[in-house]
Structures are given as C-alpha cells and as structure tokens.
Write a protein that holds these residues in place. Structure first.
Motif: not given
Length: 156
Positions: A71-93
């Motif tokens: 679940e964490a791996k999928v969330a990381k893959e889908k959310m890393h770099g996604k723009l939220v409020c104009g900023r790219p999220l940094v998502v990693r283990f």
C-alpha cells in the motif's frame, strides 16, 4: 490513526512514508483524504512547530504509516511529484531519508558496488549494525581531521 500508538511504529518501517514539501494550507484531514485511497492508514504524524515565531504552524512535512508495504509503495508511486496547492509533493519511504543522510555524510553510498553491498547487507534496504558502526567511525574520523586542520591554521 491514534497518536498514542506512535511508539509502536518503527521509524525505519517499510510501510512508513515521509511526505514533504507540503503547502501550509494542507491540513491533517486533507492529507489523510489524499492518501487513504491507497490503503489502510494505521497512523499519521503531522508535524507542527512547537516553539519560536512559527509556533502552531505546520512544519511542511508528515509521516504516514500504511498497514502494508505494498500500500505504501503504491501511494509513493502515485503521489510523489503530484502538484498539491501548486507544490510538488515529495513522497518516499521514511527509511530512505535516513539512508540518504548517512550516505551523504560518510560518502559510503556514492562509492563502488562493494560498498553498497556492505551497507545493505540484508538486502532489505536497511543498514546492518556493522555498517552503521562503520559510518559513525568514518564521521568521527572526518570530524577529528577537520578539528586538527583548524588547529593548524590557528597556529600559523
């Protein structure tokens, strides 16, 4: 997502994500809503400034602990770099940040493949005990050499 369970979760767990570069408008509820489609969130830790001029404001990062590594791996893959409020999220283990810091401080991760196999001896991505000790010794040696060089310059 009970904060009293925080001691139960290992910081280097394979199902714990670091979420950074959060805009100050993002709330805990919004963060949970963004990540809940990817699996069961067992715990989240949304960090706040506790003192100083920014006391009570969000720190701009959080940790989310999923029930499984997948679940964490999928969330990381889908959310890393996604723009939220104009900023790219940094998502990693969360364990990856620790390993990157150790490598940048000691220089061990940028070396040859043999160094990497020594650091990641068990193949799971976590440093074994002897690699941690070696990294600490290396850092101490570097600090001693830096201190010695500083003293030489002062004498000149």
């Amino acid at each position: 997502m009970d904060k009293d369970n925080s001691a139960v979760f290992d910081e280097n767990s394979e199902s714990r994500l670091y979420v950074g570069n959060l805009d100050m408008r993002i709330t805990e509820a919004a963060l949970i809503k963004m990540f809940s489609p990817f699996g069961k969130i067992l715990f989240e830790d949304f960090l706040w400034h506790t003192r100083g001029p920014k006391c009570g404001e969000p720190r701009g990062y959080a940790f989310i602990h999923f029930s499984t590594k997948e679940e964490a791996k999928v969330a990381k893959e889908k959310m890393h770099g996604k723009l939220v409020c104009g900023r790219p999220l940094v998502v990693r283990f969360s364990r990856d940040k620790y390993l990157m810091e150790m490598g940048s401080k000691t220089g061990n991760l940028s070396g040859s493949g043999s160094n990497k196999s020594n650091l990641f001896g068990n193949g799971s991505g976590q440093m074994n005990r002897s690699a941690k000790i070696a990294a600490i010794k290396s850092k101490l040696k570097a600090m001693e050499e830096e201190d010695h060089d500083t003293k030489k310059q002062k004498r000149s």
